[in-house]
Write a protein that holds these residues in place. Sequence first.
Motif, PDB file in Angstrom:
ATOM      1  N   GLY A  97      -3.158   2.717  -8.086  1.00 12.64           N
ATOM      2  CA  GLY A  97      -4.670   2.573  -7.447  1.00 12.64           C
ATOM      3  C   GLY A  97      -5.386   1.087  -8.008  1.00 12.64           C
ATOM      4  N   GLU A 139       0.850  -1.351  -0.153  1.00 13.50           N
ATOM      5  CA  GLU A 139      -0.042   0.012   0.063  1.00 13.50           C
ATOM      6  C   GLU A 139       0.720   1.226   0.032  1.00 13.50           C
ATOM      7  OE1 GLU A 139      -2.775  -0.391   3.333  1.00 13.50           O
ATOM      8  OE2 GLU A 139      -3.707  -2.324   2.372  1.00 13.50           O
ATOM      9  N   ASP A 170      -7.924   7.523  -4.666  1.00 11.43           N
ATOM     10  CA  ASP A 170      -7.788   7.153  -3.172  1.00 11.43           C
ATOM     11  C   ASP A 170      -6.481   6.813  -2.916  1.00 11.43           C
ATOM     12  OD1 ASP A 170      -8.922   7.073  -0.542  1.00 11.43           O
ATOM     13  OD2 ASP A 170      -9.425   4.862  -0.545  1.00 11.43           O
ATOM     14  N   ILE A 171      -5.492   7.803  -3.220  1.00  5.45           N
ATOM     15  CA  ILE A 171      -4.039   7.452  -3.027  1.00  5.45           C
ATOM     16  C   ILE A 171      -3.687   8.906  -2.384  1.00  5.45           C
ATOM     17  CG2 ILE A 171      -1.751   7.403  -4.051  1.00  5.45           C
ATOM     18  CD1 ILE A 171      -2.883   5.376  -5.806  1.00  5.45           C
ATOM     19  N   TYR A 222      -5.407  14.689   0.490  1.00  8.19           N
ATOM     20  CA  TYR A 222      -4.612  13.680  -0.418  1.00  8.19           C
ATOM     21  C   TYR A 222      -3.171  14.482  -0.529  1.00  8.19           C
ATOM     22  CZ  TYR A 222      -8.635  10.677  -1.034  1.00  8.19           C
ATOM     23  OH  TYR A 222      -9.526   9.866  -0.798  1.00  8.19           O
ATOM     24  N   LYS A 241      -1.958   3.050  -1.406  1.00 14.15           N
ATOM     25  CA  LYS A 241      -3.115   4.400  -0.590  1.00 14.15           C
ATOM     26  C   LYS A 241      -2.163   5.366  -0.551  1.00 14.15           C
ATOM     27  CE  LYS A 241      -6.671   1.929  -0.334  1.00 14.15           C
ATOM     28  NZ  LYS A 241      -7.766   2.379  -1.140  1.00 14.15           N
ATOM     29  N   THR A 242      -0.650   5.018  -0.555  1.00 17.27           N
ATOM     30  CA  THR A 242       0.164   6.464  -0.296  1.00 17.27           C
ATOM     31  C   THR A 242       1.363   6.155  -1.299  1.00 17.27           C
ATOM     32  OG1 THR A 242      -0.371   6.318   2.040  1.00 17.27           O
ATOM     33  CG2 THR A 242       1.870   7.490   1.407  1.00 17.27           C
TER      34      THR A 242
END
Length: 357
Positions: free
Chosen positions: A93, A60, A198-199, A236, A98-99
């Motif tokens: 994604g 992630e 959603d990153i 974000y 996520k990061t």
Amino acid sequence: MVFRWYGEGNDTVTLSQIRQIPGVEGIVWALHDIPAGEEWPLDRIIEVKRQAERYGFHIEVVESVNIHEDIKLGLPSRDRYIDNYKRTIRKLGQVGVKTICYNFMPVFDWVRTDLHKELEDGSTAMFYEKTLVDAMDPAELVRKINENPDFTMPGWEPERLRHMSRVFEAYKNVTEEDLWNHLAYFLEHIIPVAEENDIRMAIHPDDPPWPVFGLPRIMTNRDNIRRLLRLVDSPYNGVTLCSGSLSANPNNDVAAMVREFADRIPFAHIRNIRVYDNGDFIETSHRAQDGSVDICDIVKAYHESGFTGYARPDHGRHLWNEQCRPGYGLYDRALGIMYLWGIWDSLERTKRGKALC
């Protein structure tokens, strides 16, 4: 808790070894052979995911999707590289990233003058000698960093620095304010794509947090982090808060930054350094007493803030004659994880009204 891993065939530390460190849930990874600015192939991304999942790890956190110098320089060609970056974000994604950790340091990601400076206990660690940097030709530093071809260092890949003199010339008239404007342009284009996937984007502070070789640096202190977060006011747009990088300047209070920016810190690098009065510093064990960084208060600040992001031990010493990528051996980072868990578990027990032991 996550652990940085350089990939099969590119790391002395194996996934089976990382699996034996208590509490590690994921690997921090990248496609290190892909040049900055190029789009990452989906099949290569999926390959890393499969390798990690075989040992029960998630992928992630990516460190780093490097930014092409043309983006930092604000050249017309930057739009092509930004488009590649967007496509890479979309692919990441798809596999659950996520990061994304990245930095906006011109030319060099980080600077040290000795990768194996001996400490009092016989271990070695990465060292920064300020007067040497002030007087050194940057080409000589590149040669020193790349003396061992078996361990390419992130941010110092030979192919990336092959045209260093030309890049230095391009930065000759770039000011700190110019760099801020170029960062704002990048984020204005990237953050909407990050939101869609959603990153969370997490910029790494400059290491060390001051100008080197006449190059501008802007991620250096609390005020600059505030400014970064205002450039695009979105959850974000965040920070990889690195205690070691920022603490090279004794005026930086990292625990206070954690308490102020906790909701904008998706990723934490926690490590210790010993800072000398003349501006030199050396990396030490994670234990608070061994360096100049109050690791205990930093972890406490994360705990008090209800931190739910990702954290990893950062650069470690080289122990017991381990042959490894400088700063990225197994032993000291594993020790660092257990020290961080010890602090965290004690705080958890105290919170629940239980005796510490």
